[in-house]
Design an enzyme around this catalytic site. Structure first.
Site, PDB file in Angstrom:
ATOM      1  N   VAL A 144      -5.628  -8.196  -5.549  1.00 30.52           N
ATOM      2  CA  VAL A 144      -6.789  -8.565  -6.371  1.00 30.52           C
ATOM      3  C   VAL A 144      -6.845  -7.843  -7.713  1.00 30.52           C
ATOM      4  CG1 VAL A 144      -8.219  -9.230  -4.405  1.00 30.52           C
ATOM      5  CG2 VAL A 144      -8.262  -6.861  -5.211  1.00 30.52           C
ATOM      6  N   TYR A 145      -5.973  -6.880  -7.949  1.00 30.36           N
ATOM      7  CA  TYR A 145      -5.968  -6.218  -9.248  1.00 30.36           C
ATOM      8  C   TYR A 145      -5.505  -7.224 -10.306  1.00 30.36           C
ATOM      9  CZ  TYR A 145      -6.250  -1.641  -6.866  1.00 30.36           C
ATOM     10  OH  TYR A 145      -6.624  -0.567  -6.104  1.00 30.36           O
TER      11      TYR A 145
END
Length: 297
Positions: free
Chosen positions: A61-62
């Site tokens: 999710v970064y």
């Protein structure tokens, strides 16, 4: 660089790791951290390797996968066996009904996608980014065990678990003889010590090493945030999304801790962040502390 065992495993990791939350800088949250591109990421990794820091932590999710992709490009051409790659999945990564959680479906797809973005055929440490209360722990653990046996994952960990969630999982792994969690990526700092109440005693008893995220209290223990002074221009705390996503702290507690850190820094000839990080490195169960960098400086 000092090296330590990762929990009760036989795997050694450097006492400091580099977090890649600044890689990519996509979205309101991550753009407030940094916007490191491939060229700068390659330089940051050079700086780390020169100091013996060989472990790099990321998550799907970064920046919507961009951080993993940039890390993959930045390590291209380097000896893979001299690097330790750590990443995470569980949080939503698409609109589909099954693109979230720790089900067999989502974890299998998430690991394959992460391997592709990272440009590698195995992940040294794979961590669940959060606890999925909808999926039986047996389904999650059996899936992770299969991925270990397939050679895609080497070691397993968790993040953002409560004590009972972690202990239930460890008990299930022991019951069925599956690969167990040896790492807990947890928030821990001089202004955020909840880890000490339950998770640290559990870790000491069960052999789970702490992989500490945000060791400077979500950017607050840099020494640049002081009583009666405005926030520095580059602080992530200007962004509402960053404030809401990070662990809270009362201003007075922060200022009191920074005042003491400043005294110790003057006595030792070190910087405030060095003192704060060194304190963590002396704490029980800590295997590695994940530091971040907006740029080379």
């Amino acid at each position: 660089m000092e090296h330590r065992y990762l929990g009760a495993s036989g795997f050694r990791v450097p006492a400091l790791s580099l977090g890649t939350g600044t890689f990519g800088g996509q979205g309101e949250l991550f753009s407030a951290w940094g916007q490191t591109d491939v060229a700068e990421a390659r330089r940051l990794i050079d700086v780390c390797l020169e100091a013996g820091l060989t472990m790099f932590d990321s998550a799907d999710v970064y920046s919507k996968g961009a951080a993993e992709s940039i890390l993959g490009e930045a390590i291209k051409g380097r000896p893979r066996d001299q690097l330790i790659i750590s990443t995470k999945a569980t949080f939503r990564f698409g609109p589909g009904e099954n693109e979230v959680g720790s089900s067999r479906y989502h974890l299998t797809a998430a690991v394959d996608a992460a391997l592709k973005r990272l440009g590698t055929d195995y992940i040294d440490l794979f961590q669940l980014h959060g606890f999925d209360a909808r999926t039986p722990v047996e389904e999650t653990l059996s899936t992770l065990n299969d991925l270990v046996r397939a050679g895609k994952l080497r070691y397993l960990g968790v993040s953002n678990f409560s004590g009972w969630q972690l202990m239930k999982s460890l008990a299930a792994a022991e019951r069925y003889g599956w690969s167990r969690y040896v790492a807990n990526q947890t928030y821990y700092s001089l202004i955020g010590r909840d880890y000490e109440w339950e998770l640290m005693p559990l870790a000491a008893d069960q052999g789970v090493g702490a992989v500490v995220w945000s060791p400077l209290g979500w950017g607050r223990l840099t020494g640049k945030i002081r009583r009666g002074q405005p926030l520095p221009e580059t602080s992530r705390l200007h962004a509402k999304a960053s404030i809401e996503a990070g662990p809270p702290v009362q201003d007075e507690l922060l200022f009191r801790v920074v005042d003491v850190l400043e005294e110790i820094a003057k006595e030792t000839g070190k910087t405030i962040p060095q003192v704060a990080l060194n304190w963590l490195l002396q704490r029980p169960t800590v295997s590695t502390v994940v530091i971040g960098a907006r740029n080379e400086e």
